[in-house]
Design a protein around this motif. Structure first.
Motif, PDB file in Angstrom:
ATOM      1  N   ILE A  97     -45.746  -5.545 -17.257  1.00 10.39           N
ATOM      2  CA  ILE A  97     -46.231  -4.690 -18.339  1.00 10.39           C
ATOM      3  C   ILE A  97     -47.737  -4.902 -18.453  1.00 10.39           C
ATOM      4  O   ILE A  97     -48.260  -5.894 -17.947  1.00 10.39           O
ATOM      5  CB  ILE A  97     -45.539  -5.039 -19.677  1.00 10.39           C
ATOM      6  CG1 ILE A  97     -45.683  -6.525 -20.007  1.00 10.39           C
ATOM      7  CG2 ILE A  97     -44.070  -4.654 -19.632  1.00 10.39           C
ATOM      8  CD1 ILE A  97     -45.130  -6.930 -21.387  1.00 10.39           C
ATOM      9  N   GLY A  98     -48.423  -3.971 -19.085  1.00 16.62           N
ATOM     10  CA  GLY A  98     -49.859  -4.171 -19.244  1.00 16.62           C
ATOM     11  C   GLY A  98     -50.614  -2.868 -19.244  1.00 16.62           C
ATOM     12  O   GLY A  98     -50.101  -1.820 -19.664  1.00 16.62           O
ATOM     13  N   LEU A  99     -51.854  -2.952 -18.761  1.00 17.17           N
ATOM     14  CA  LEU A  99     -52.745  -1.791 -18.757  1.00 17.17           C
ATOM     15  C   LEU A  99     -53.390  -1.651 -17.390  1.00 17.17           C
ATOM     16  O   LEU A  99     -53.802  -2.641 -16.789  1.00 17.17           O
ATOM     17  CB  LEU A  99     -53.853  -1.966 -19.809  1.00 17.17           C
ATOM     18  CG  LEU A  99     -53.419  -2.169 -21.262  1.00 17.17           C
ATOM     19  CD1 LEU A  99     -54.649  -2.431 -22.136  1.00 17.17           C
ATOM     20  CD2 LEU A  99     -52.633  -0.967 -21.785  1.00 17.17           C
ATOM     21  N   ASP A 100     -53.479  -0.420 -16.898  1.00 16.20           N
ATOM     22  CA  ASP A 100     -54.174  -0.144 -15.644  1.00 16.20           C
ATOM     23  C   ASP A 100     -55.108   1.032 -15.867  1.00 16.20           C
ATOM     24  O   ASP A 100     -54.685   2.190 -15.817  1.00 16.20           O
ATOM     25  CB  ASP A 100     -53.163   0.153 -14.527  1.00 16.20           C
ATOM     26  CG  ASP A 100     -53.799   0.149 -13.146  1.00 16.20           C
ATOM     27  OD1 ASP A 100     -54.883   0.764 -13.004  1.00 16.20           O
ATOM     28  OD2 ASP A 100     -53.240  -0.464 -12.225  1.00 16.20           O
ATOM     29  N   PHE A 101     -56.373   0.718 -16.140  1.00 15.62           N
ATOM     30  CA  PHE A 101     -57.371   1.755 -16.401  1.00 15.62           C
ATOM     31  C   PHE A 101     -58.155   2.076 -15.132  1.00 15.62           C
ATOM     32  O   PHE A 101     -59.153   2.782 -15.170  1.00 15.62           O
ATOM     33  CB  PHE A 101     -58.330   1.319 -17.522  1.00 15.62           C
ATOM     34  CG  PHE A 101     -57.668   1.225 -18.885  1.00 15.62           C
ATOM     35  CD1 PHE A 101     -56.362   1.640 -19.090  1.00 15.62           C
ATOM     36  CD2 PHE A 101     -58.378   0.737 -19.973  1.00 15.62           C
ATOM     37  CE1 PHE A 101     -55.754   1.558 -20.341  1.00 15.62           C
ATOM     38  CE2 PHE A 101     -57.790   0.647 -21.234  1.00 15.62           C
ATOM     39  CZ  PHE A 101     -56.476   1.058 -21.414  1.00 15.62           C
ATOM     40  N   PHE A 102     -57.685   1.520 -13.991  1.00 13.95           N
ATOM     41  CA  PHE A 102     -58.312   1.843 -12.715  1.00 13.95           C
ATOM     42  C   PHE A 102     -57.724   3.138 -12.182  1.00 13.95           C
ATOM     43  O   PHE A 102     -58.437   4.079 -11.875  1.00 13.95           O
ATOM     44  CB  PHE A 102     -58.084   0.703 -11.712  1.00 13.95           C
ATOM     45  CG  PHE A 102     -58.637   0.978 -10.342  1.00 13.95           C
ATOM     46  CD1 PHE A 102     -60.006   1.031 -10.125  1.00 13.95           C
ATOM     47  CD2 PHE A 102     -57.781   1.178  -9.259  1.00 13.95           C
ATOM     48  CE1 PHE A 102     -60.511   1.292  -8.852  1.00 13.95           C
ATOM     49  CE2 PHE A 102     -58.282   1.436  -7.997  1.00 13.95           C
ATOM     50  CZ  PHE A 102     -59.650   1.489  -7.787  1.00 13.95           C
ATOM     51  N   ARG A 103     -56.399   3.196 -12.148  1.00 10.56           N
ATOM     52  CA  ARG A 103     -55.750   4.400 -11.622  1.00 10.56           C
ATOM     53  C   ARG A 103     -55.377   5.380 -12.722  1.00 10.56           C
ATOM     54  O   ARG A 103     -55.261   6.570 -12.442  1.00 10.56           O
ATOM     55  CB  ARG A 103     -54.537   4.015 -10.768  1.00 10.56           C
ATOM     56  CG  ARG A 103     -54.989   3.220  -9.531  1.00 10.56           C
ATOM     57  CD  ARG A 103     -53.872   2.928  -8.587  1.00 10.56           C
ATOM     58  NE  ARG A 103     -53.339   4.131  -7.962  1.00 10.56           N
ATOM     59  CZ  ARG A 103     -52.200   4.170  -7.287  1.00 10.56           C
ATOM     60  NH1 ARG A 103     -51.477   3.080  -7.175  1.00 10.56           N
ATOM     61  NH2 ARG A 103     -51.787   5.289  -6.742  1.00 10.56           N
ATOM     62  N   ASN A 104     -55.174   4.859 -13.948  1.00 15.04           N
ATOM     63  CA  ASN A 104     -54.856   5.737 -15.074  1.00 15.04           C
ATOM     64  C   ASN A 104     -53.753   6.748 -14.754  1.00 15.04           C
ATOM     65  O   ASN A 104     -53.880   7.932 -15.070  1.00 15.04           O
ATOM     66  CB  ASN A 104     -56.118   6.489 -15.528  1.00 15.04           C
ATOM     67  CG  ASN A 104     -57.004   5.611 -16.409  1.00 15.04           C
ATOM     68  OD1 ASN A 104     -56.527   5.002 -17.366  1.00 15.04           O
ATOM     69  ND2 ASN A 104     -58.280   5.542 -16.079  1.00 15.04           N
ATOM     70  N   LEU A 105     -52.676   6.251 -14.134  1.00 15.55           N
ATOM     71  CA  LEU A 105     -51.583   7.162 -13.780  1.00 15.55           C
ATOM     72  C   LEU A 105     -50.781   7.591 -15.002  1.00 15.55           C
ATOM     73  O   LEU A 105     -50.073   8.588 -14.959  1.00 15.55           O
ATOM     74  CB  LEU A 105     -50.668   6.527 -12.724  1.00 15.55           C
ATOM     75  CG  LEU A 105     -51.316   6.275 -11.355  1.00 15.55           C
ATOM     76  CD1 LEU A 105     -50.277   5.766 -10.362  1.00 15.55           C
ATOM     77  CD2 LEU A 105     -51.984   7.529 -10.801  1.00 15.55           C
ATOM     78  N   SER A 106     -50.891   6.826 -16.086  1.00 16.80           N
ATOM     79  CA  SER A 106     -50.351   7.245 -17.374  1.00 16.80           C
ATOM     80  C   SER A 106     -51.501   7.278 -18.374  1.00 16.80           C
ATOM     81  O   SER A 106     -52.451   6.504 -18.243  1.00 16.80           O
ATOM     82  CB  SER A 106     -49.293   6.253 -17.881  1.00 16.80           C
ATOM     83  OG  SER A 106     -48.108   6.333 -17.129  1.00 16.80           O
ATOM     84  N   PRO A 107     -51.410   8.162 -19.392  1.00 18.94           N
ATOM     85  CA  PRO A 107     -52.459   8.172 -20.420  1.00 18.94           C
ATOM     86  C   PRO A 107     -52.561   6.796 -21.089  1.00 18.94           C
ATOM     87  O   PRO A 107     -51.569   6.084 -21.223  1.00 18.94           O
ATOM     88  CB  PRO A 107     -51.971   9.218 -21.414  1.00 18.94           C
ATOM     89  CG  PRO A 107     -50.941  10.016 -20.709  1.00 18.94           C
ATOM     90  CD  PRO A 107     -50.368   9.151 -19.632  1.00 18.94           C
ATOM     91  N   ARG A 108     -53.787   6.450 -21.490  1.00 23.87           N
ATOM     92  CA  ARG A 108     -53.996   5.112 -22.035  1.00 23.87           C
ATOM     93  C   ARG A 108     -53.167   4.829 -23.277  1.00 23.87           C
ATOM     94  O   ARG A 108     -52.690   3.698 -23.444  1.00 23.87           O
ATOM     95  CB  ARG A 108     -55.487   4.914 -22.347  1.00 23.87           C
ATOM     96  CG  ARG A 108     -56.301   4.873 -21.075  1.00 23.87           C
ATOM     97  CD  ARG A 108     -57.768   4.615 -21.322  1.00 23.87           C
ATOM     98  NE  ARG A 108     -58.457   4.571 -20.034  1.00 23.87           N
ATOM     99  CZ  ARG A 108     -59.677   4.095 -19.853  1.00 23.87           C
ATOM    100  NH1 ARG A 108     -60.367   3.644 -20.891  1.00 23.87           N
ATOM    101  NH2 ARG A 108     -60.223   4.082 -18.656  1.00 23.87           N
TER     102      ARG A 108
END
Ligand SMILES: [Zn+2]
Ligand SMILES: [Zn+2]
Length: 259
Positions: A97-108
């Protein structure tokens, strides 16, 4: 001389890349000293597959989670199902789980909502969390602090930050997991991180089939290659692999509460 005991804390063994030759992959892993593995769920389907594999194999455990890439897809039924699966005795952690703002495959906002909701699940079940964080360290650390991760515990998987970020993760009570990129010539801050993390807070992973260590780049990664990452980390820390291997393995066993 036998290979030192290693624990691959983050593999995706149940993916199609391993469907044709998993027994051979596991045999090579054992020969390289990788005696224990956690195979990581990223949505309902892969969590189900991870649990089935863990139920079948000795020394293999599973996690239940929704990856930030899959956060937008996760509806109410998915959360109910992940919670049900997370109770399975083979599930040793909630993640990734977490955050991926590199690929942004889901909205933040979907990523953040999913992350918070599954941290809450980890707390309610008393299981540690496995965190994925890419180009989102400030936001991830803020959520972890806010959700009281100190009482949950867990791992920053495939750590990609610098020493200052590692220090903040350690302050939150988390373990740091190093993967293949620590072996790359372009490892940036990772060699310094490898030297910095206290011995009792360091674990190792492959994140296979992704991120193969130097010498295998451009091909499928597999658990046996954990030995290469372990050797590089031991070299960076100036300590014998015979010490580092078993100790990182013990750290992982303590974290996941497995023998
Ligand atoms: Zn990840
Ligand atoms: Zn992963």
């Amino acid at each position: 001389m036998s290979a030192p005991a290693l624990f691959d804390t983050h593999a995706h063994l149940h993916v199609p890349e391993f469907a044709d030759d998993l027994p051979a992959v596991l045999a090579r892993a054992r020969a390289a000293g990788v005696q224990r593995l956690v195979t990581i769920g990223t949505d309902v389907g892969t969590t189900t597959a991870a649990i089935a594999l863990a139920a079948e194999l000795d020394g293999v455990w599973a996690t239940a989670g929704i990856h930030p890439h899959d956060a937008a897809e996760a509806d109410e039924i998915a959360f109910v199902e992940i919670e049900r699966l997370a109770h399975d005795p083979h599930v040793v952690a909630i993640g990734e789980i977490g955050l991926d703002f590199f690929r942004n495959l889901s909205p933040r906002d979907a990523q953040e909502r999913t992350f918070r909701r599954l941290l809450d699940l980890a707390r309610r079940l008393g299981k540690p969390a496995v965190m994925h964080c890419r180009d989102a360290h400030a936001e991830t650390l803020a959520i972890l602090e806010d959700e009281g991760v100190r009482e949950i515990g867990g791992i920053m998987h495939c750590f990609s930050g610098d020493v200052a970020i590692a220090r903040r993760c350690l302050d939150l009570g988390l373990a740091i997991s190093l993967a293949g990129p620590v072996t790359y010539p372009s490892a940036r801050a990772l060699p310094a991180v490898a030297r910095f993390v206290p011995a009792d807070r360091l674990v190792l992973e492959t994140d296979c089939p992704f991120l193969p260590p130097q010498g295998h780049r451009g091909r499928r990664n597999e658990p046996a290659y954990l030995a290469l990452t372990a050797a590089r980390v031991a070299e960076l820390r100036g300590e014998p692999l015979d010490t580092l291997g078993p100790r990182t393995s013990d750290n992982a066993r303590r974290l996941f509460r497995v023998d």
